[in-house]
Design an enzyme around this catalytic site. Structure first.
Site, PDB file in Angstrom:
ATOM      1  CG  ASP A 275      -2.081   0.931   1.104  1.00  0.00           C
ATOM      2  OD1 ASP A 275      -2.364   1.390  -0.020  1.00  0.00           O
ATOM      3  OD2 ASP A 275      -2.715   1.219   2.133  1.00  0.00           O
ATOM      4  N   GLY A 276       0.323   2.319  -0.589  1.00  0.00           N
ATOM      5  CA  GLY A 276       0.994   3.620  -0.523  1.00  0.00           C
ATOM      6  C   GLY A 276       1.563   4.119  -1.842  1.00  0.00           C
ATOM      7  CG  ASN A 277       2.033   1.498  -5.192  1.00  0.00           C
ATOM      8  OD1 ASN A 277       2.946   1.317  -4.409  1.00  0.00           O
ATOM      9  ND2 ASN A 277       1.532   0.535  -5.958  1.00  0.00           N
TER      10      ASN A 277
ATOM     11  NE  ARG B  50      -1.537   6.663   1.273  1.00  0.00           N
ATOM     12  CZ  ARG B  50      -1.567   5.771   2.259  1.00  0.00           C
ATOM     13  NH1 ARG B  50      -1.291   6.142   3.489  1.00  0.00           N
ATOM     14  NH2 ARG B  50      -1.872   4.519   1.998  1.00  0.00           N
TER      15      ARG B  50
ATOM     16  CG  HIS C 235      -0.366   2.185  -9.222  1.00  0.00           C
ATOM     17  ND1 HIS C 235      -0.550   1.783  -7.915  1.00  0.00           N
ATOM     18  CD2 HIS C 235      -1.461   2.942  -9.514  1.00  0.00           C
ATOM     19  CE1 HIS C 235      -1.697   2.271  -7.453  1.00  0.00           C
ATOM     20  NE2 HIS C 235      -2.263   2.983  -8.404  1.00  0.00           N
TER      21      HIS C 235
ATOM     22  CB  SER D  68      -8.829  -5.156  -3.018  1.00  0.00           C
ATOM     23  OG  SER D  68      -9.468  -3.905  -3.208  1.00  0.00           O
TER      24      SER D  68
ATOM     25  NE  ARG E 206      -7.656   2.258  -5.422  1.00  0.00           N
ATOM     26  CZ  ARG E 206      -6.464   2.235  -4.866  1.00  0.00           C
ATOM     27  NH1 ARG E 206      -5.405   2.495  -5.580  1.00  0.00           N
ATOM     28  NH2 ARG E 206      -6.337   1.954  -3.590  1.00  0.00           N
TER      29      ARG E 206
ATOM     30  CG  LEU F 234       9.273 -17.141  -3.866  1.00  0.00           C
ATOM     31  CD1 LEU F 234       9.325 -17.080  -2.340  1.00  0.00           C
ATOM     32  CD2 LEU F 234       9.671 -15.767  -4.432  1.00  0.00           C
TER      33      LEU F 234
ATOM     34  NE  ARG G 150      -2.904  -1.357   4.496  1.00  0.00           N
ATOM     35  CZ  ARG G 150      -4.156  -1.434   4.067  1.00  0.00           C
ATOM     36  NH1 ARG G 150      -4.946  -2.360   4.537  1.00  0.00           N
ATOM     37  NH2 ARG G 150      -4.610  -0.581   3.177  1.00  0.00           N
TER      38      ARG G 150
ATOM     39  NE  ARG H 114      -7.795   0.918   5.442  1.00  0.00           N
ATOM     40  CZ  ARG H 114      -7.538   2.198   5.699  1.00  0.00           C
ATOM     41  NH1 ARG H 114      -7.667   2.667   6.910  1.00  0.00           N
ATOM     42  NH2 ARG H 114      -7.151   3.014   4.720  1.00  0.00           N
TER      43      ARG H 114
HETATM   44  C1  IPE Z   1      -5.432  -2.698  -0.197  1.00  0.00           C
HETATM   45  O1  IPE Z   1      -5.097  -1.364  -0.343  1.00  0.00           O
HETATM   46  C2  IPE Z   1      -5.434  -3.353  -1.527  1.00  0.00           C
HETATM   47  C3  IPE Z   1      -4.142  -3.526  -2.175  1.00  0.00           C
HETATM   48  C4  IPE Z   1      -2.983  -3.207  -1.671  1.00  0.00           C
HETATM   49  C5  IPE Z   1      -4.185  -4.089  -3.501  1.00  0.00           C
HETATM   50  P1  IPE Z   1      -6.217  -0.225  -0.472  1.00  0.00           P
HETATM   51  O2  IPE Z   1      -5.484   1.053  -0.625  1.00  0.00           O
HETATM   52  O3  IPE Z   1      -7.169  -0.580  -1.534  1.00  0.00           O
HETATM   53  O4  IPE Z   1      -6.958  -0.325   0.919  1.00  0.00           O
HETATM   54  P2  IPE Z   1      -7.822   0.764   1.707  1.00  0.00           P
HETATM   55  O5  IPE Z   1      -8.819   1.325   0.752  1.00  0.00           O
HETATM   56  O6  IPE Z   1      -6.877   1.816   2.186  1.00  0.00           O
HETATM   57  O7  IPE Z   1      -8.426   0.001   2.847  1.00  0.00           O
HETATM   58  C1  IPE Z   2      -1.547   0.226  -3.336  1.00  0.00           C
HETATM   59  O1  IPE Z   2      -1.326   1.586  -3.380  1.00  0.00           O
HETATM   60  C2  IPE Z   2      -1.791  -0.354  -4.702  1.00  0.00           C
HETATM   61  C3  IPE Z   2      -3.196  -0.713  -4.958  1.00  0.00           C
HETATM   62  C4  IPE Z   2      -4.177  -0.673  -4.097  1.00  0.00           C
HETATM   63  C5  IPE Z   2      -3.509  -1.134  -6.311  1.00  0.00           C
HETATM   64  P1  IPE Z   2      -2.522   2.616  -3.368  1.00  0.00           P
HETATM   65  O2  IPE Z   2      -2.906   2.936  -4.764  1.00  0.00           O
HETATM   66  O3  IPE Z   2      -3.638   2.148  -2.503  1.00  0.00           O
HETATM   67  O4  IPE Z   2      -1.831   3.875  -2.727  1.00  0.00           O
HETATM   68  P2  IPE Z   2      -2.466   4.887  -1.677  1.00  0.00           P
HETATM   69  O5  IPE Z   2      -2.964   4.081  -0.515  1.00  0.00           O
HETATM   70  O6  IPE Z   2      -3.578   5.588  -2.388  1.00  0.00           O
HETATM   71  O7  IPE Z   2      -1.346   5.791  -1.310  1.00  0.00           O
HETATM   72 MG    MG Z   3      -4.073   2.373  -0.547  1.00  0.00          MG
END
Ligand code: IPE
Ligand code: IPE
Ligand code: MG
Length: 242
Positions: free
Chosen positions: A19-21, A23, A36, A64, A70, A130, A187, A193
């Protein structure tokens, strides 16, 4: 006095919520898709590092069942990134002994992507260094509902007695059949979460939440989290060792 019975073993199965790509990119004034793309590069280095840390199974959350919310641009961008990753990495993953499989509901994905997924699964089927499991259009609740449907079908068809529906019967119908449960779930990005990831399988997983955004997550940080895992006392409902 006997030493505290800490698990000297590292995690065999690590599952990651990458998560966090978004931001990472927007904090630099860049489009989310750049984040991404950087995230996909991280996957390459983490997959390379995992076996050197004793990890035999790595399961990563790529998309997910909720991520369809999105923008079309972001969803399509992610789907083409998955296709590109598979095309570019198939040979390299095969040569590195990485068996690739996917979990999640495939029907909603484009046929071209589904073909690529089936192709890399077939190509790497016999690899054993792996197992890399990629969760695309995956949701733990959806997976459980689909497994329950299969149980119902088998009972209705007389292949399974209702009295024989137990934990194993359900686990055998999950997308993750054949995979051990994750020992460690990581995470990134500071969120604490589960976001519908591996709900059944993580019943006794250890969790690590790190503030690092996924494009900044390094093999060194993974090694640190693996080392911390080894010092944990997993009780599985039993009592702590003296
Ligand atoms: C969880 O991240 C799904 C993936 C990393 C693919 P999200 O960014 O979708 O989760 P929420 O919306 O913050 O719970
Ligand atoms: C996780 O990064 C990748 C996917 C859910 C596909 P996000 O796209 O959720 O990045 P943030 O949480 O918005 O920073
Ligand atoms: Mg996210």
């Amino acid at each position: 006095m006997a030493a505290k019975d800490i698990s000297a073993r590292g995690p065999v199965h690590v599952a990651i919520i990458m998560d966090g790509n978004g931001r990472w990119a927007t904090s630099r004034g860049w489009p989310r898709l750049i984040g991404h793309r950087r995230g996909a590069n991280r996957v390459r280095s983490i997959v390379r590092a995992a076996p050197t840390l004793g990890i035999r199974y790595l399961t990563i959350y790529a998309f997910s069942t909720e991520n369809w919310k999105r923008s079309t641009e972001e969803v399509l961008g992610l789907m083409s990134l998955f296709a590109r990753y598979i095309r570019n990495e198939a040979d390299k993953l095969h040569d590195a002994g990485v068996c690739v499989r996917f979990i999640g509901a495939r029907e909603r994905l484009e046929p071209a992507l589904r073909d690529l997924m089936a192709g890399i699964e077939e190509k790497t089927r016999h690899c054993s260094r792996l197992t890399l499991t990629i969760a695309i259009n995956y949701g733990g609740r959806d997976e459980l509902a689909r497994a329950a449907r299969r149980v119902a079908e088998d009972v209705a068809a007389g292949r399974l007695a209702a009295a024989d529906v137990d934990e194993r019967a359900l686990a055998d119908r999950l997308d993750t059949v054949g995979l051990p449960d994750p020992d460690l779930v990581i995470r990134t990005s500071g969120e604490s979460r589960i976001s519908n990831y591996l709900l059944w399988q993580s019943a006794y997983s250890e969790f690590e939440f790190t503030d690092t955004l996924w494009p900044d997550f390094t093999p060194d940080e993974l090694a640190k989290l693996v080392a911390r895992f080894s010092a944990r006392d997993r009780r599985f409902g039993g009592v702590a060792a003296e």
